[in-house]
Write an enzyme that holds these catalytic residues in place. Sequence first.
Site, short mmCIF file in Angstrom:
data_model
loop_
_atom_site.label_atom_id
_atom_site.label_comp_id
_atom_site.label_asym_id
_atom_site.label_seq_id
_atom_site.Cartn_x
_atom_site.Cartn_y
_atom_site.Cartn_z
N ASP A 23 -3.73 0.56 -9.52
CA ASP A 23 -5.12 0.18 -9.79
C ASP A 23 -5.33 -0.13 -11.27
O ASP A 23 -6.04 -1.08 -11.63
CB ASP A 23 -6.07 1.30 -9.37
CG ASP A 23 -5.98 1.60 -7.88
OD1 ASP A 23 -5.42 0.77 -7.14
OD2 ASP A 23 -6.48 2.66 -7.47
N TYR A 80 -4.64 11.67 1.15
CA TYR A 80 -3.81 10.86 0.24
C TYR A 80 -2.66 11.70 -0.30
O TYR A 80 -1.50 11.26 -0.31
CB TYR A 80 -4.68 10.32 -0.90
CG TYR A 80 -4.00 9.32 -1.80
CD1 TYR A 80 -4.22 7.96 -1.65
CD2 TYR A 80 -3.15 9.73 -2.82
CE1 TYR A 80 -3.60 7.03 -2.48
CE2 TYR A 80 -2.52 8.82 -3.65
CZ TYR A 80 -2.76 7.47 -3.47
OH TYR A 80 -2.14 6.56 -4.29
N SER A 104 -15.11 2.07 -1.57
CA SER A 104 -14.87 0.90 -0.72
C SER A 104 -13.43 0.42 -0.76
O SER A 104 -13.10 -0.61 -0.18
CB SER A 104 -15.80 -0.25 -1.13
OG SER A 104 -15.58 -0.61 -2.48
N LEU A 115 -11.91 -0.53 -3.50
CA LEU A 115 -11.81 -1.57 -4.53
C LEU A 115 -11.54 -0.98 -5.91
O LEU A 115 -11.63 -1.67 -6.91
CB LEU A 115 -13.08 -2.41 -4.55
CG LEU A 115 -13.48 -3.02 -3.21
CD1 LEU A 115 -14.76 -3.84 -3.37
CD2 LEU A 115 -12.36 -3.87 -2.64
N GLU A 163 0.83 -1.21 0.00
CA GLU A 163 0.00 0.00 0.00
C GLU A 163 0.86 1.25 0.00
O GLU A 163 1.83 1.36 0.76
CB GLU A 163 -0.91 -0.01 1.23
CG GLU A 163 -2.31 0.42 0.95
CD GLU A 163 -3.00 -0.51 -0.05
OE1 GLU A 163 -3.14 -0.09 -1.22
OE2 GLU A 163 -3.39 -1.62 0.32
N THR A 215 2.89 2.12 -2.16
CA THR A 215 4.23 1.81 -2.68
C THR A 215 4.37 2.17 -4.15
O THR A 215 5.49 2.35 -4.63
CB THR A 215 4.54 0.31 -2.51
OG1 THR A 215 3.45 -0.44 -3.07
CG2 THR A 215 4.69 -0.05 -1.04
N ASP A 216 3.25 2.28 -4.87
CA ASP A 216 3.36 2.44 -6.32
C ASP A 216 4.00 3.76 -6.71
O ASP A 216 4.93 3.80 -7.51
CB ASP A 216 2.01 2.24 -7.01
CG ASP A 216 0.89 3.13 -6.49
OD1 ASP A 216 1.07 3.78 -5.42
OD2 ASP A 216 -0.17 3.18 -7.13
#
EC number: 2.7.1.6
Length: 363
Positions: A153, A205, A104, A106, A16, A18-19
């Site tokens: 994502d 974020y 959510s 996702l 998480e 990390t991208d």
Amino acid sequence: MTVSYGAPGRVNLIGEHTDYNLGFALPIALPRRTVVTFTPEHTGAITARSDRADGSARIPLDTTPGQVTGWAAYAAGAIWALRGAGHPVPGGAMSITSDVEIGSGLSSSAALIGAVLGAVGAATGTRIDRLERARLAQRAENDYVGAPTGLLDHLAALFGAPKTALLIDFRDITVRPVAFDPDACDVVLLLMDSRARHCHAGGEYALRRASCERAAADLGVSSLRAVQDRGLAALGAIADPIDARRARHVLTENQRVLDFAAALADSDFTAAGQLLTASHESMREDFAITTERIDLIAESAVRAGALGARMTGGGFGGAVIALVPADRARDVADTVRRAAVTAGYDEPAVSRTYAAPGAAECR
């Protein structure tokens, strides 16, 4: 010619934040999908309708960032990115249906952008390779919508495959398939939606990303990945203690991703579960992106017999995943629901999930 194109949501098993630090992550594509049906017409705009919203949105083909807002901004961003890259985009009618829950964790946004890119490309016969599509999708989300997300994502949605996790190296932008079939070992992947919504376009974020960038600057490198091999001792050169904690999460999370992939190769779901829990603790203590509700769900799952559990997604709400022995799945689900309701929260939606195919035209 009317075309339909579907793109999945995703669960990030581990890795998480990390991208954008050029590290590692290990997502899967979900069976939940967003489907865009597109009929080209000789008009100067796309009229979009969603089963999640009343009315329609008009997206001019020459749209610019800030012109279209709300859910339609993601579709508009895809159109803007395609045209900016020189790809043809006709006007027309666009219908959007989805069972990927918004907010959510996702990646409903990536599913929508990916489905729009795919539908327009299929309608025009434009061939765009998956990596370029991922970059276009990221540009749409970063520069049109204003959410400073990475490639995770979009790569997950595009490269997903059944019974497969994707080991992504964001420095080299490589995607390596890793077998992920817990059912074969009598283990299930539980997805527990807290019903607490989040939004990547919000400020928290962006603050985490800025903190990581400051830490890298203090270390004299362009990204935290560059000090991965130096170990945690390198973090002593970071001036701000909060920035140092954020960097510690990134470095330890990168190692957890690699260890998790190794555990999967050995079908060692006990070790994999322990890494999930360690990841959650790092997100809570070092990266500060979990919430009391999310922590309660993860901790309740482990106490009830899960091998491990962690929040998935960018944070501040969303969903928790857990690896659970199949014979304990019902008890874990019941315990999590009961704990949340007792604490005064909405009852989480708990379901089994699995690795599913990536984005594709609907035939």
